[in-house]
Design an enzyme around this catalytic site. Structure first.
Site, PDB file in Angstrom:
ATOM      1  N   HIS A 222       0.838  -1.192   0.000  1.00  0.00           N
ATOM      2  CA  HIS A 222       0.000   0.000   0.000  1.00  0.00           C
ATOM      3  C   HIS A 222       0.876   1.246   0.000  1.00  0.00           C
ATOM      4  O   HIS A 222       2.065   1.182   0.300  1.00  0.00           O
ATOM      5  CB  HIS A 222      -0.909   0.018   1.229  1.00  0.00           C
ATOM      6  CG  HIS A 222      -0.129   0.168   2.509  1.00  0.00           C
ATOM      7  ND1 HIS A 222       0.420  -0.909   3.172  1.00  0.00           N
ATOM      8  CD2 HIS A 222       0.232   1.261   3.214  1.00  0.00           C
ATOM      9  CE1 HIS A 222       1.070  -0.482   4.238  1.00  0.00           C
ATOM     10  NE2 HIS A 222       0.979   0.846   4.282  1.00  0.00           N
TER      11      HIS A 222
ATOM     12  N   HIS B 223       5.252   6.299  -2.528  1.00  0.00           N
ATOM     13  CA  HIS B 223       5.994   5.067  -2.787  1.00  0.00           C
ATOM     14  C   HIS B 223       5.309   3.892  -2.106  1.00  0.00           C
ATOM     15  O   HIS B 223       4.503   4.067  -1.194  1.00  0.00           O
ATOM     16  CB  HIS B 223       7.429   5.192  -2.270  1.00  0.00           C
ATOM     17  CG  HIS B 223       7.507   5.177  -0.778  1.00  0.00           C
ATOM     18  ND1 HIS B 223       7.233   6.292  -0.013  1.00  0.00           N
ATOM     19  CD2 HIS B 223       7.793   4.181   0.097  1.00  0.00           C
ATOM     20  CE1 HIS B 223       7.354   5.979   1.273  1.00  0.00           C
ATOM     21  NE2 HIS B 223       7.694   4.699   1.370  1.00  0.00           N
TER      22      HIS B 223
END
Length: 185
Positions: A43, A128
């Site tokens: 995630h 990221h």
């Protein structure tokens, strides 16, 4: 009142996980200590809240709903591989997210609302997906070679339709995440 460890995230599209798994397999061939994130847990963290109680959760949910109502679904490209803080001292190995301007705007609006609830303002925010945490400098040059090999890799595109408030339970074998509430864009 019981407390839970919570964070807000954008989940990775399942279609992209096999491509990321191929990259992780390249790192696993190196004789070094890297703690990998489970594929089902991949995630992008929008905000880590830490321990909060049920009253705090309700306040967060209201703020999140207000902010997400201003956003429509959007596409992002998942591409590239890199490290934090730098190649000389690798702590985190990540997969990049392109088109971070919308994510940054979403994050910043959410963060300013969370500050009103007493949370610290994020000093740094980076779009990221953490795929691993390096636990040893052993064979760092080989790790750097794999990062270089995948630095520009195009993994794919996904549509961000929602963000998820998650509970994180720490266990000896790694964290277990549970969706508390999904907020549709």
């Amino acid at each position: 009142m019981s407390q839970i460890r919570a964070f807000l995230a954008i989940d990775l599209d399942n279609d992209l996980k096999p491509k990321i798994n191929k990259i992780i397999k390249q790192f696993k061939q190196i004789d070094t200590r890297i703690k990998y994130v489970e594929l089902l847990n991949l995630h992008l963290t929008l905000k880590f809240f830490g321990e909060i109680d049920s009253d705090g959760l309700k306040l967060l949910e209201n703020k999140i709903e207000n902010v997400v109502s201003e956003f429509k679904p959007f596409n992002v490209k998942v591409k590239g591989c890199g490290v934090f803080p730098n190649n000389n001292h690798i702590k985190v190995i990540w997969i990049g997210i392109d088109e971070d301007s919308i994510i940054k705007e979403l994050h910043d609006k959410l963060d300013s609302e969370f500050v009103k609830l007493g949370f610290d303002k994020d000093k740094k925010f980076s779009t990221h997906l953490t795929i691993g945490r390096m636990k040893s400098a052993k064979n760092r040059n080989q790790v750097e070679s794999v990062i270089e090999e995948f630095s520009d890799i195009e993994i794919g595109e996904m549509t961000v339709n929602n963000i998820v408030l998650k509970k994180s339970t720490l266990t000896p074998s790694g964290p277990i995440y549970e969706d508390l509430k999904v907020f549709e864009l």
